[in-house]
Design a protein around this motif. Sequence first.
Motif, PDB file in Angstrom:
ATOM      1  N   ALA A  49       1.014   4.813   1.185  1.00  0.00           N
ATOM      2  CA  ALA A  49       0.353   5.678   2.151  1.00  0.00           C
ATOM      3  C   ALA A  49       0.610   7.130   1.766  1.00  0.00           C
ATOM      4  O   ALA A  49       1.638   7.717   2.140  1.00  0.00           O
ATOM      5  CB  ALA A  49       0.854   5.393   3.560  1.00  0.00           C
TER       6      ALA A  49
ATOM      7  N   GLN B  81      -4.777  11.643   5.048  1.00  0.00           N
ATOM      8  CA  GLN B  81      -4.642  10.909   3.798  1.00  0.00           C
ATOM      9  C   GLN B  81      -5.006  11.806   2.626  1.00  0.00           C
ATOM     10  O   GLN B  81      -5.894  12.662   2.737  1.00  0.00           O
ATOM     11  CB  GLN B  81      -5.543   9.671   3.795  1.00  0.00           C
ATOM     12  CG  GLN B  81      -5.105   8.565   4.736  1.00  0.00           C
ATOM     13  CD  GLN B  81      -5.924   7.307   4.558  1.00  0.00           C
ATOM     14  OE1 GLN B  81      -6.931   7.284   3.850  1.00  0.00           O
ATOM     15  NE2 GLN B  81      -5.486   6.233   5.197  1.00  0.00           N
TER      16      GLN B  81
ATOM     17  N   GLY C  20      -3.611   5.512  -4.171  1.00  0.00           N
ATOM     18  CA  GLY C  20      -3.018   5.657  -2.860  1.00  0.00           C
ATOM     19  C   GLY C  20      -3.940   5.189  -1.746  1.00  0.00           C
ATOM     20  O   GLY C  20      -5.175   5.240  -1.883  1.00  0.00           O
ATOM     21  N   ASN C  21      -3.336   4.696  -0.669  1.00  0.00           N
ATOM     22  CA  ASN C  21      -4.056   4.279   0.534  1.00  0.00           C
ATOM     23  C   ASN C  21      -5.003   3.113   0.300  1.00  0.00           C
ATOM     24  O   ASN C  21      -5.914   2.867   1.098  1.00  0.00           O
ATOM     25  CB  ASN C  21      -4.818   5.474   1.140  1.00  0.00           C
ATOM     26  CG  ASN C  21      -3.913   6.661   1.383  1.00  0.00           C
ATOM     27  OD1 ASN C  21      -2.899   6.544   2.056  1.00  0.00           O
ATOM     28  ND2 ASN C  21      -4.252   7.799   0.792  1.00  0.00           N
ATOM     29  N   GLN C  22      -4.791   2.391  -0.782  1.00  0.00           N
ATOM     30  CA  GLN C  22      -5.574   1.192  -1.067  1.00  0.00           C
ATOM     31  C   GLN C  22      -4.608   0.040  -1.346  1.00  0.00           C
ATOM     32  O   GLN C  22      -3.729   0.157  -2.203  1.00  0.00           O
ATOM     33  CB  GLN C  22      -6.496   1.403  -2.279  1.00  0.00           C
ATOM     34  CG  GLN C  22      -7.567   2.447  -2.056  1.00  0.00           C
ATOM     35  CD  GLN C  22      -8.507   2.580  -3.240  1.00  0.00           C
ATOM     36  OE1 GLN C  22      -8.471   1.783  -4.173  1.00  0.00           O
ATOM     37  NE2 GLN C  22      -9.351   3.597  -3.210  1.00  0.00           N
TER      38      GLN C  22
ATOM     39  N   MET D 177       0.118  10.862   2.149  1.00  0.00           N
ATOM     40  CA  MET D 177      -0.281  11.719   3.261  1.00  0.00           C
ATOM     41  C   MET D 177       0.155  13.160   3.003  1.00  0.00           C
ATOM     42  O   MET D 177       1.161  13.417   2.340  1.00  0.00           O
ATOM     43  CB  MET D 177       0.349  11.229   4.566  1.00  0.00           C
ATOM     44  CG  MET D 177       0.121   9.767   4.885  1.00  0.00           C
ATOM     45  SD  MET D 177      -1.548   9.403   5.409  1.00  0.00           S
ATOM     46  CE  MET D 177      -1.527  10.127   7.056  1.00  0.00           C
TER      47      MET D 177
ATOM     48  N   VAL E 207       0.856  -1.193   0.000  1.00  0.00           N
ATOM     49  CA  VAL E 207       0.000   0.000   0.000  1.00  0.00           C
ATOM     50  C   VAL E 207       0.888   1.237   0.000  1.00  0.00           C
ATOM     51  O   VAL E 207       1.889   1.306   0.717  1.00  0.00           O
ATOM     52  CB  VAL E 207      -0.959   0.004   1.210  1.00  0.00           C
ATOM     53  CG1 VAL E 207      -0.200   0.029   2.525  1.00  0.00           C
ATOM     54  CG2 VAL E 207      -1.930   1.165   1.116  1.00  0.00           C
TER      55      VAL E 207
ATOM     56  N   VAL F  71       4.010  -1.245   3.690  1.00  0.00           N
ATOM     57  CA  VAL F  71       3.656   0.165   3.510  1.00  0.00           C
ATOM     58  C   VAL F  71       4.836   0.954   2.966  1.00  0.00           C
ATOM     59  O   VAL F  71       5.951   0.894   3.508  1.00  0.00           O
ATOM     60  CB  VAL F  71       3.186   0.778   4.846  1.00  0.00           C
ATOM     61  CG1 VAL F  71       2.829   2.253   4.651  1.00  0.00           C
ATOM     62  CG2 VAL F  71       1.987   0.002   5.385  1.00  0.00           C
TER      63      VAL F  71
ATOM     64  N   THR G 237      -5.986  11.845  -1.549  1.00  0.00           N
ATOM     65  CA  THR G 237      -6.438  11.071  -2.708  1.00  0.00           C
ATOM     66  C   THR G 237      -5.470  11.283  -3.862  1.00  0.00           C
ATOM     67  O   THR G 237      -5.115  12.419  -4.182  1.00  0.00           O
ATOM     68  CB  THR G 237      -7.852  11.512  -3.140  1.00  0.00           C
ATOM     69  OG1 THR G 237      -8.760  11.262  -2.070  1.00  0.00           O
ATOM     70  CG2 THR G 237      -8.305  10.744  -4.375  1.00  0.00           C
TER      71      THR G 237
ATOM     72  N   ASN H 146       2.515  -3.273   8.172  1.00  0.00           N
ATOM     73  CA  ASN H 146       1.656  -2.707   9.215  1.00  0.00           C
ATOM     74  C   ASN H 146       0.966  -3.824   9.987  1.00  0.00           C
ATOM     75  O   ASN H 146       1.267  -5.009   9.789  1.00  0.00           O
ATOM     76  CB  ASN H 146       0.639  -1.732   8.608  1.00  0.00           C
ATOM     77  CG  ASN H 146      -0.279  -2.397   7.594  1.00  0.00           C
ATOM     78  OD1 ASN H 146      -0.380  -3.630   7.532  1.00  0.00           O
ATOM     79  ND2 ASN H 146      -0.945  -1.606   6.774  1.00  0.00           N
TER      80      ASN H 146
END
Length: 367
Positions: A148, A157, A178-180, A150, A146, A223, A159, A217
Motif C-alpha cells: 500500500a 495512493q 504498488g496498490n495491486q 501512500m 499488496v 498489506v 503510483t 485487510n
Amino acid sequence: MNSAILSAGLLLGASLITSDIKAQSGDDPYYVVIGAFSSSDNAAKRISSSRQYNLSGVAELNPVRQLHYVYVLKTEDRSKAMTEAKRIREATRFTDTWVYTGLLGDTPTMVEKTTEPVTGEPAQEVKPEPVVVEPPKPVAVTRSFVFAIMDSETERQVTGEVHVTNAANKSKIGTYRGNQPFSFTYADDPGTWSIVCDVTGYRKWEKVVPAGSAVANSSGQLVIPVDLVRMREGDLSVAQIFFFKDATVMLPDSKLAALELLEWMRDHPTARIRIHGHTNGNDKGTIISMKKGSMDYFSVDNTEAGKGSAKTLSQKRAETLKNYLVSQGIDTKRIEIKAWGGDKPLFDILSNEAAANVRVEIEIIGE
C-alpha cells in the motif's frame, strides 16, 4: 550323556530369536526385509537404491506398526529366506536385513520375528534397521500480498514499484506494482523482506519487514504499508528515467517514472521543479532528436539525427521530460531546466560505473 548334551546345544544354537506374541499359523510366508519406513517416499527410495544390487524391492504396509516394509523376497521356504538374508547382509550395504514372518498389507496373524540362518553356531539377534520418523514436510501456501504505497501527508495512493529481496540471503524476490495484489507462495514462513521504494518526487523508502507480520485487510490480502514522504525545497533525487543512446527520446521502460513525476506534480499543484540533465563526458557527437511537432516521447520512430555538444544533448533530454509533463497539463512555469553536459559526473567516465553519469535529476525549488 555328553552326546545328549551336545545335541541339545546344537539345537539351541539353531533356534530362532523371536518376539512372537501369537503362535505361528504355519501358513504365513517369510519376507526378507531390507528396511522399514514411516514415509512411503522413503520406502520408494529404498526400492530404487536396491536395484543397484539386482534386487527387486516391494513395499507393503505393516498395519500393526504402521510402517512400510520393503522386502526383496517372499517365500514359504524358511531356509531359503534365511540364506538370502545372510547373503544380502554380507554382499550389500543393507547390513540390517532381517526375516519377517506374518502378513503385510492385511491384518497380520502374528508379530515380527528376527532370525539368523541355521549354521550350527549360537544364534545372534539381527536388529532391524532403525526407523527414522521424519517430521512432515512443510505444506506450500499461496497468499495474496499488496504494498500500500501512500503519500504520508495527503494519504492518497501513489503510483510506483517496490523492489523486494530476501533479507537473509540477498536473493531477489521480485518487483511489484504498488496498490495491486500479487500472489506469493511459501512454506511455513514467507521470511523477512528487504523492501525499497524509490518514487520520483518522494524520498527513497527502505525497510526490512518480516512478511509474516503483515495484517490482512477485509479482502484477505496481507498489506504491507509504504508511507512515502514528499521531497522538500532543496531536495535533489535521481529520476529513474533513461534515454536511447545518443538520443533525446526516453526509453519505454521510463514511462512509469515519468508517470510518477506527473502524478506527483498533480498532487502538489503549487510545487515547482528544476530538471537537471547530465551526460557521460563532454565529447561532441550525434544527437537523435524528436521531429518538430512529434509527441512520441518514448520511441525513435519519428526522429532525426544531427550533431551537437554534450551540453546540448543534456539540455534536449531535460526538455523532452519537461515537454512530456506540459503535454499532460502541467503549467510550463512550474518547470525549469539546467543542462550540465558532463561537468558533474558521479563516476570516472572510463569506469565500469560510468553509465550512471547519464542521468536526469529532479530538484524541488518551490512548494
